[in-house]
Design a protein around this motif. Structure first.
Motif, PDB file in Angstrom:
ATOM      1  N   THR B 122      -5.108 105.571  98.644  1.00 39.81           N
ATOM      2  CA  THR B 122      -6.010 106.409  97.865  1.00 39.81           C
ATOM      3  C   THR B 122      -7.204 105.559  97.428  1.00 39.81           C
ATOM      4  O   THR B 122      -7.254 104.357  97.709  1.00 39.81           O
ATOM      5  N   LEU B 123      -8.119 106.184  96.718  1.00 40.14           N
ATOM      6  CA  LEU B 123      -9.303 105.462  96.241  1.00 40.14           C
ATOM      7  C   LEU B 123      -8.890 104.301  95.334  1.00 40.14           C
ATOM      8  O   LEU B 123      -9.432 103.199  95.410  1.00 40.14           O
ATOM      9  N   THR B 124      -7.894 104.552  94.486  1.00 38.98           N
ATOM     10  CA  THR B 124      -7.406 103.516  93.573  1.00 38.98           C
ATOM     11  C   THR B 124      -6.830 102.340  94.361  1.00 38.98           C
ATOM     12  O   THR B 124      -7.073 101.175  94.021  1.00 38.98           O
ATOM     13  N   ASP B 125      -6.078 102.649  95.415  1.00 43.59           N
ATOM     14  CA  ASP B 125      -5.515 101.585  96.247  1.00 43.59           C
ATOM     15  C   ASP B 125      -6.634 100.799  96.920  1.00 43.59           C
ATOM     16  O   ASP B 125      -6.587  99.570  96.997  1.00 43.59           O
ATOM     17  N   PHE B 137       2.776  98.242 101.639  1.00 43.60           N
ATOM     18  CA  PHE B 137       2.699  97.965 100.203  1.00 43.60           C
ATOM     19  C   PHE B 137       2.127  99.132  99.411  1.00 43.60           C
ATOM     20  O   PHE B 137       2.213  99.170  98.198  1.00 43.60           O
ATOM     21  N   ILE B 138       1.535 100.090 100.143  1.00 48.42           N
ATOM     22  CA  ILE B 138       0.861 101.196  99.470  1.00 48.42           C
ATOM     23  C   ILE B 138       1.871 102.068  98.705  1.00 48.42           C
ATOM     24  O   ILE B 138       2.898 102.478  99.236  1.00 48.42           O
ATOM     25  N   PRO B 143      -0.828 100.899  90.643  1.00 57.81           N
ATOM     26  CA  PRO B 143      -2.047 100.130  90.973  1.00 57.81           C
ATOM     27  C   PRO B 143      -2.638  99.390  89.775  1.00 57.81           C
ATOM     28  O   PRO B 143      -3.379  98.433  89.949  1.00 57.81           O
ATOM     29  N   ARG B 144      -2.286  99.811  88.562  1.00 56.06           N
ATOM     30  CA  ARG B 144      -2.858  99.133  87.390  1.00 56.06           C
ATOM     31  C   ARG B 144      -2.178  97.803  87.101  1.00 56.06           C
ATOM     32  O   ARG B 144      -2.658  96.999  86.337  1.00 56.06           O
ATOM     33  N   ARG B 145      -1.007  97.594  87.709  1.00 54.91           N
ATOM     34  CA  ARG B 145      -0.254  96.376  87.395  1.00 54.91           C
ATOM     35  C   ARG B 145      -0.690  95.207  88.262  1.00 54.91           C
ATOM     36  O   ARG B 145      -1.145  95.389  89.391  1.00 54.91           O
TER      37      ARG B 145
END
Lengths: 254, 156
Positions: B122-125, B137-138, B143-145
């Motif tokens: 995703t965009l965050t990834d 790994f996705i 994603p915040r960690r």
């Protein structure tokens, strides 16, 4: 003829429990003993044994304005003494906890004076003068409105009411304010907001499944009484919804 | 994006698990050969109080501890509520079911089959890992960690 409040519809045990908790003439069954000091510790607003901090001088010492409402309403003990306003907040699990947020507010409004409740989906907060609060909190913890495993006093970080229970039957609490000890007694190790206590506060053993089902105030089709099984309750709620929907069209009951 | 889709399953116990049961479950499931990826979900158990008047104070919690899966130490950051596994073929799911039957004797569980992990970045990834990310790994970590997924060793 004198008016007798009905408190709520329904023929099921859940409906009956709701009415009992709301009815101030009904004596709530006392299940456990918790000392005043223990309550003060878990509330965490003042050190046990210390004087009540005040927000204003006692009413007897200050000049009251000439107000008809003040003559009509007798102040509570806390208001008389000028106590601060403090809070207690309960989080109730949906898995047959003996009271539920809306139910708490209804019950407290019928039973207590000088309170300001706030109702949310999973928690209910009630604010009032400090010494009144301690009495009210004691009643709420000692009676059938409390279960050590499924109800907990949580000032902040309350998440857990709608989650599955933990393996040991406790409601999830991120801050683990209370733990189930090896002797089966639930003990508070932190106060309402998560500050560790100087000593553990025992609030008794969790009630068994049968008792919870018989004293629950929430309909739950999987672990308790299904809402649809209470025909009278369904009929009542259908009527409320129908009238609300038709309200703009000048409803007339047939 | 990988073209091949591997079967996935999700173990949902009726109760949220304590660290001991989580350790037993993970060892039993991760010990089965044919598991590609595992993901633990559950409510967070932060090390410090995240908000409220006690914000920033330590949050001692007996449910947050380090467990050992195979030879690898895994630090639990959540109370385990759900375990998602990606496997090489459907027969592995049957083995997982047998392992769960042995563990969940006091309360029941559900084993669901379906697609539970992200299939593309995703965009965050993208913001976190960049364009050349390893697809495996996705979606495995929030994603915040800052922490990366744990590589389990010493199982086979």
């Amino acid at each position: 003829m004198a008016y007798t409040p009905q408190y709520g519809p329904g023929t099921s045990i859940v409906a009956e429990n709701r009415r009992n908790q709301m009815n101030p003439n009904h004596d709530l069954e006392k299940i456990r003993d918790v000392t005043d000091e223990d309550i003060v510790m878990v509330l965490g607003h003042r050190a046990p044994g210390s004087a009540y901090p005040t927000a204003h001088p006692p009413l007897a010492e200050q000049q009251e304005p000439d107000c008809p409402m003040r003559k009509l309403v007798t102040p509570t003990e806390g208001a008389k003494a000028g106590d601060r306003v403090r809070y207690v907040q309960f989080a109730d699990s949906m898995f047959n906890a003996p009271s539920q947020p809306y139910q708490r507010t209804y019950a407290e409004m019928y039973r207590f004076r000088g309170i300001d409740p706030g109702t949310l989906s999973g928690r209910q907060i009630v604010e009032c003068r400090e010494r009144d609060l301690e009495q009210y909190a004691k009643l709420l913890v000692e009676t059938e409105m409390f279960d050590p495993a499924l109800v907990s006093m949580r000032g902040a970080t309350v998440h857990g009411h709608s989650l599955r229970l933990s393996e040991d039957g406790m409601q999830f609490d991120m801050l683990q304010r209370c733990v189930l000890s090896d002797d089966g007694v639930v003990k508070y190790v932190k106060d309402q907001i998560g500050v560790p206590l100087d000593r553990e506060v025992a609030v008794g053993k969790p009630m068994d499944e049968e008792w919870l089902k018989a004293h629950s105030t929430i309909f739950h089709s999987l672990v308790g009484t299904a809402y649809r099984d209470d025909k009278e309750y369904v009929e009542y709620i259908v009527r409320v919804h129908t009238l609300r929907t038709k309200y703009g069209f000048m409803p007339k009951e047939e | 994006m990988t073209e091949a889709r591997y079967p996935q399953c999700r173990i949902v116990p009726l109760r949220i698990l304590g660290p001991d049961t989580a350790e037993r479950l993970l060892n039993a499931v991760a010990g089965i050969s044919g598991i590609r990826r595992l993901m633990i979900n559950g409510p967070s158990l932060p090390a410090t109080v995240p908000y409220g008047p006690a914000r920033g104070k330590p949050n001692p919690n007996t449910n947050r501890r380090t467990i050992t899966v195979g030879d690898t130490e895994v630090e639990l950051r959540v109370q385990v509520g759900m375990l998602t596994a990606e496997v090489t073929d459907a027969s592995v799911i049957a083995q997982i079911r047998r392992a769960c039957d042995d563990i969940f004797t006091k309360f029941s569980y559900q084993l669901q089959e379906g697609q539970f992990m992200k299939t593309q970045a995703t965009l965050t990834d993208y913001a976190k890992y960049g364009p050349d990310v390893d697809e495996t790994f996705i979606g495995l970590v929030d994603p915040r960690r800052k922490e990366t997924p744990v590589i389990l060793q010493g199982l086979h």
